[in-house]
Write a protein that holds these residues in place. Sequence first.
Motif, PDB file in Angstrom:
ATOM      1  N   TRP A 176       1.123  -1.290   0.294  1.00 28.65           N
ATOM      2  CA  TRP A 176       0.043   0.012  -0.025  1.00 28.65           C
ATOM      3  C   TRP A 176       0.562   1.317  -0.233  1.00 28.65           C
ATOM      4  O   TRP A 176       1.807   1.403   0.856  1.00 28.65           O
ATOM      5  N   LEU A 177       0.874   2.134  -0.811  1.00 28.41           N
ATOM      6  CA  LEU A 177       1.941   3.290  -1.074  1.00 28.41           C
ATOM      7  C   LEU A 177       0.833   4.327  -1.149  1.00 28.41           C
ATOM      8  O   LEU A 177      -0.106   4.821  -1.578  1.00 28.41           O
ATOM      9  N   ASN A 296      -0.247   6.107  12.287  1.00 32.03           N
ATOM     10  CA  ASN A 296      -1.843   7.476  12.698  1.00 32.03           C
ATOM     11  C   ASN A 296      -0.720   8.610  13.077  1.00 32.03           C
ATOM     12  O   ASN A 296      -1.780   9.162  13.156  1.00 32.03           O
ATOM     13  N   ASN A 297       0.189   8.098  12.811  1.00 30.77           N
ATOM     14  CA  ASN A 297       0.923   9.567  13.435  1.00 30.77           C
ATOM     15  C   ASN A 297       0.079  10.664  13.351  1.00 30.77           C
ATOM     16  O   ASN A 297      -0.658  10.336  12.304  1.00 30.77           O
ATOM     17  N   PRO A 311      -5.265  -2.168   4.734  1.00 36.87           N
ATOM     18  CA  PRO A 311      -4.888  -0.765   5.175  1.00 36.87           C
ATOM     19  C   PRO A 311      -5.194  -0.744   7.088  1.00 36.87           C
ATOM     20  O   PRO A 311      -4.584  -0.281   7.659  1.00 36.87           O
ATOM     21  N   TRP A 312      -6.321  -0.924   7.546  1.00 36.53           N
ATOM     22  CA  TRP A 312      -6.629  -0.689   8.588  1.00 36.53           C
ATOM     23  C   TRP A 312      -5.603  -2.070   9.348  1.00 36.53           C
ATOM     24  O   TRP A 312      -6.327  -1.842  10.361  1.00 36.53           O
ATOM     25  N   GLU A 318      -7.996   8.695   9.743  1.00 38.34           N
ATOM     26  CA  GLU A 318      -8.318   9.374   8.603  1.00 38.34           C
ATOM     27  C   GLU A 318      -7.140   9.367   7.544  1.00 38.34           C
ATOM     28  O   GLU A 318      -7.054   9.532   6.133  1.00 38.34           O
ATOM     29  N   ASN A 319      -5.600   8.912   8.218  1.00 41.41           N
ATOM     30  CA  ASN A 319      -4.566   8.383   7.516  1.00 41.41           C
ATOM     31  C   ASN A 319      -4.989   7.549   6.562  1.00 41.41           C
ATOM     32  O   ASN A 319      -3.712   7.907   5.173  1.00 41.41           O
ATOM     33  N   GLN A 320      -5.736   6.317   6.480  1.00 38.61           N
ATOM     34  CA  GLN A 320      -5.665   5.144   5.958  1.00 38.61           C
ATOM     35  C   GLN A 320      -6.621   6.019   4.373  1.00 38.61           C
ATOM     36  O   GLN A 320      -6.377   5.045   3.409  1.00 38.61           O
TER      37      GLN A 320
END
Length: 541
Positions: A176-177, A296-297, A311-312, A318-320
């Motif tokens: 995932w990029l 999550n930073n 992704p989870w 919301e960064n996802q």
Amino acid sequence: MKQKHFRALLLFMFLMIIVSACDSGEEASEEVENSDGYTNMSVFIAENGEMDLETNSFTEFAEDEFDIHFEFQKTSYDSSSAKEKRQISLASGDYPDVFFLVDWVDKFEPSELLKYGEQGALIPLNDLIEEHAPNLSKVLDERDSFRKIATAPDGNIYGIPGLEECFHCTWPNKLWLNTDWLEKLNLDIPSTHEELKEVLTAFKEQDPNGNGKQDELPLSGSAASPNHSIIPILMNGFVYDDAQTRLLVKNGEVSFAANTPEWREGLEYIHSLYEEGLIDSGAFTQNRDAFIQLGNNADNVILGAAAAQHPWEFVDNENQYAYNPIAPLQGPNHQYATYNYPVTNGATFAITNKASEKTQVKAIKLLDYMFTIDGMVRAHLGVEGEDWVTSEESDVAINEDVEPNVKLLHPEEPTNNNWSAAAQYYQPREFRDGQVQAEDIYTDEGYERRLQEATYLYEGKEPEETFPFWAAWYPEEVQDEYSTLETNILDNVEQSATQFITGELSLEDDWDDYVNGLESLGVDRYVEINQEAYDNYLNED
């Protein structure tokens, strides 16, 4: 006289033993079937925090439909404690009539099925299935892979796994990029290993998060799961890496991947990324919580790319929405993707020798009901109108080429209408493909569609032949030997790969010692046992 009295006493004691035994048998019979005709059935089952099995509406439905009165031996979804409780129950002899387990929580491993089947604690289900389970019989007849997964080397079926054909789980190792960063830096999606290296270098050096600091982590993963490992994703351009056995199959011959020149070539490439600071050192040591903290930073997005099934697994805020999948990289030798049939051997359903004949029949009939679409929906999803609704004309299935079927409602308050994952027995891909999801993939309601579309990039990219570790059975006489070989060899491969990548070991100076070390650990015997398992898999009727 004394002798006559003694004989009379012995006869009296003998008669009392017979009467006591008869009474005991009558009491056991009464315990099995109540006066109202309901059969008592003790069930070992996991209960999640949103369930109350005693008042659960599916419990009530199943009791009325099959004339059963359930007596639950419950565990939580905590895997370690649930497995421990199950194992203690079997070791002590205080085990139930039936097990309804959860695949990722406390399922029986194949070795356990053989052990308890041999001991007689778990009964063979073959005759019960043939006589009382037409739906399950049909699945076993029509799905050869599932039948092989369920059938032990001695021909017996000691337990049943769930047929959960999760499409996005079938190709679990994805990259995932951060495509927001790609856009900001005006970069194209990479398709080769060299192009990926260029992108990761830009992520490191060109401040894509815009905070004026070089705090970006171009690529990371986790040691928590094979699905989070960066190695298979990058190795698959050099030699196929199944992330599980490290075995290859070509023309029916099984061999080992992790001692080949191609494996070494792949390690050289991954080492070059690490040496240039393009791989986070935590990728080889951190747990999932630490991995998620990177994604999550909150102050600034710092993660450029991540290895994960979805992704989870590395970001749950919301960064996802910044992360999108890329297709398997075209390497110097291949463009493979790691394949894993999502149903594995072992079992979540089993019947013990404590169950009476009536209990056995009712248990298999209940399971058979769950091997229908209607039964699966009622047992696993819940009640129409409360937990799900049928599709409408405007709805779109996650596979847009199939007719939509059901739409989950996700009520705010738990409905306590199903057995959740403990009843997850029949979700073939054709049903899952028909589930309705929102068309916006960057919403919670469209998440499954997002995973579906991601997996299309990986579908069919595996080699023509792969080792079917999900269905491989090992005879009891080699289990201890194989377990030792598997642990020692695969741990050595994983640890050595990390050391070669980080530079703790030198590919130039230490490779030969590594290969010799695998030989001393018995890699040839490891391959030999797996060749026998593969041949047996191919030759099963």
